[in-house]
Write a protein that holds these residues in place. Sequence first.
Motif, mmCIF file in Angstrom:
data_model
loop_
_atom_site.group_PDB
_atom_site.id
_atom_site.type_symbol
_atom_site.label_atom_id
_atom_site.label_comp_id
_atom_site.label_asym_id
_atom_site.label_seq_id
_atom_site.Cartn_x
_atom_site.Cartn_y
_atom_site.Cartn_z
ATOM 1 N N ILE A 26 0.843 -1.203 0.000
ATOM 2 C CA ILE A 26 0.000 0.000 0.000
ATOM 3 C C ILE A 26 0.874 1.248 0.000
ATOM 4 O O ILE A 26 0.554 2.251 -0.639
ATOM 5 N N ALA A 27 2.018 1.170 0.705
ATOM 6 C CA ALA A 27 2.916 2.327 0.766
ATOM 7 C C ALA A 27 3.397 2.730 -0.619
ATOM 8 O O ALA A 27 3.443 3.910 -0.970
ATOM 9 N N HIS A 28 3.735 1.729 -1.460
ATOM 10 C CA HIS A 28 4.178 2.032 -2.821
ATOM 11 C C HIS A 28 3.039 2.627 -3.646
ATOM 12 O O HIS A 28 3.240 3.551 -4.431
ATOM 13 N N ASP A 29 1.826 2.072 -3.469
ATOM 14 C CA ASP A 29 0.676 2.607 -4.208
ATOM 15 C C ASP A 29 0.399 4.058 -3.823
ATOM 16 O O ASP A 29 0.129 4.912 -4.674
ATOM 17 N N LEU A 30 0.449 4.347 -2.514
ATOM 18 C CA LEU A 30 0.197 5.715 -2.045
ATOM 19 C C LEU A 30 1.290 6.661 -2.530
ATOM 20 O O LEU A 30 1.014 7.816 -2.898
ATOM 21 N N ASN A 31 2.519 6.172 -2.553
ATOM 22 C CA ASN A 31 3.633 6.995 -3.039
ATOM 23 C C ASN A 31 3.440 7.337 -4.508
ATOM 24 O O ASN A 31 3.666 8.477 -4.942
ATOM 25 N N ARG A 32 3.034 6.346 -5.292
ATOM 26 C CA ARG A 32 2.760 6.592 -6.714
ATOM 27 C C ARG A 32 1.638 7.628 -6.881
ATOM 28 O O ARG A 32 1.719 8.538 -7.707
ATOM 29 N N MET A 33 0.556 7.442 -6.108
ATOM 30 C CA MET A 33 -0.598 8.345 -6.202
ATOM 31 C C MET A 33 -0.193 9.778 -5.845
ATOM 32 O O MET A 33 -0.593 10.741 -6.518
ATOM 33 N N TRP A 34 0.592 9.931 -4.800
ATOM 34 C CA TRP A 34 1.028 11.253 -4.363
ATOM 35 C C TRP A 34 1.868 11.944 -5.444
ATOM 36 O O TRP A 34 1.707 13.128 -5.728
ATOM 37 N N HIS A 35 2.766 11.200 -6.065
ATOM 38 C CA HIS A 35 3.565 11.769 -7.158
ATOM 39 C C HIS A 35 2.697 12.141 -8.355
ATOM 40 O O HIS A 35 2.933 13.153 -9.018
ATOM 41 N N LYS A 36 1.674 11.309 -8.638
ATOM 42 C CA LYS A 36 0.787 11.582 -9.775
ATOM 43 C C LYS A 36 -0.023 12.840 -9.536
ATOM 44 O O LYS A 36 -0.210 13.666 -10.444
ATOM 45 N N ILE A 37 -0.525 13.029 -8.310
ATOM 46 C CA ILE A 37 -1.311 14.225 -7.973
ATOM 47 C C ILE A 37 -0.460 15.482 -8.142
ATOM 48 O O ILE A 37 -0.940 16.519 -8.615
ATOM 49 N N ARG A 38 0.811 15.384 -7.799
ATOM 50 C CA ARG A 38 1.714 16.533 -7.904
ATOM 51 C C ARG A 38 2.282 16.697 -9.309
ATOM 52 O O ARG A 38 3.094 17.590 -9.574
ATOM 53 N N GLY A 39 1.862 15.796 -10.237
ATOM 54 C CA GLY A 39 2.329 15.905 -11.613
ATOM 55 C C GLY A 39 3.754 15.461 -11.816
ATOM 56 O O GLY A 39 4.419 15.868 -12.771
ATOM 57 N N LYS A 40 4.251 14.606 -10.916
ATOM 58 C CA LYS A 40 5.620 14.140 -11.008
ATOM 59 C C LYS A 40 5.674 12.697 -11.531
ATOM 60 O O LYS A 40 4.679 11.987 -11.536
ATOM 61 N N GLN A 41 6.871 12.279 -11.934
ATOM 62 C CA GLN A 41 7.072 10.944 -12.506
ATOM 63 C C GLN A 41 6.959 9.870 -11.425
ATOM 64 O O GLN A 41 7.261 10.103 -10.260
ATOM 65 N N ASP A 42 6.482 8.698 -11.824
ATOM 66 C CA ASP A 42 6.440 7.537 -10.934
ATOM 67 C C ASP A 42 7.836 7.322 -10.342
ATOM 68 O O ASP A 42 8.809 7.117 -11.076
#
Length: 393
Positions: A26-42
């Motif tokens: 879940i930590a990796h999924d949340l990290n990906r989501m947070w980067h996506k919301i900020r418009g940053k790369q996976d």
Amino acid sequence: MSEDIILKAQNVSKQYRLGVVGTGTIAHDLNRMWHKIRGKQDPYLKIGAVNDRSATASSNYVWALQDINFEVKRGEILGIIGKNGAGKSTLLKILSRVTSPTTGSIKTKGRIASLLEVGTGMHPELTGRENIFLNGAILGMTKAEILNKIDEIVEFSGCQMYIDTPVKRYSSGMRVRLGFAVAAFLEPDILVVDEVLAVGDAEFQKKAIGKMQDISNTSGRTVLFVSHNMAAVQDLCSRVLLLEDGSIVYNGNVEDGIKRYLESNLSHQAKVNFDFDSLDETSIRSFCLKNESGEISSNFKSGELPVFSIKLFFKNRLNNPSFSIRISDAFGANIVTYRSLYFVNSPLSDVKTGEYELQIKPEKLYLLDGLYNVSISLLEGKVPLDIKKDFIS
């Protein structure tokens, strides 16, 4: 894409997490989501090991494919070759939209029909006839169009007796026959075939290769063909991609691509010492290949005669010892075999016990330029005692 280009792959990469399904935590999924919301790369695209299946894992992520770029013209038959685990099937699954790329894009024109494994697209509870209609509908064909082709499909598959029987009762060969017939005769713009023809018998393989040539030459349709049968690739394809560890290392001429693939699997040893136990076994101790000047070498000019030098050890005296050397081409076809028992004065006719060295020089050996394998064996009469296969080229 230009009018002539029917498929284009741009910077296609596919990343998998090792050992678990999905991203794993879940930590990796949340990290990906947070980067996506900020418009940053996976953040996990920056890591990952090279796709070398024989290496020890050094990361939780692996790049099954990395930076794949190529184009396919309409009517072209493209062969995709490489070792197991090189990324061939992953690439075809992305092209067939079974899975999506981690990065990059695939652009295609027209319908794609795929035969990626035995039974692809077949519902086991439906009959063969019902599966033909199901696959046709998936490809966007009308019932009338399918009815117009169904007799040809059934005849080509050779499954007339079982066409109204549920597919779950078919053998693997019958499933491939029907699956290929459906994929080929429902006229897709791009036909994707992944190694499944190896399941079929010799007659079906010949028919299938002929059909793929026909749909390319007469209908102008495109075929992507994955196989470990280099003879089939050479007969069928107009160009090859060679994959190694998830990357394209060669894109071009069929003969050159196959030669490079086969070279990567050969050891090119001109001298080999074999492991042995001098007290317990009659065996081949060493083998080397020499040129006419007496130098150890694995490279010869066409027409130059090699000298085969072999060291043997006999624990006990044999009644009828013999020795053979087999030379085969890169496809495994036998070119010539030398056997000592065929000679009037056999070099092994009087051996007792201990170590012996033989040198065999053929009087004539005419080979074309290319790669060749040498296998050697020691026998008592026709019973093998020790065999060393394909260790030199």
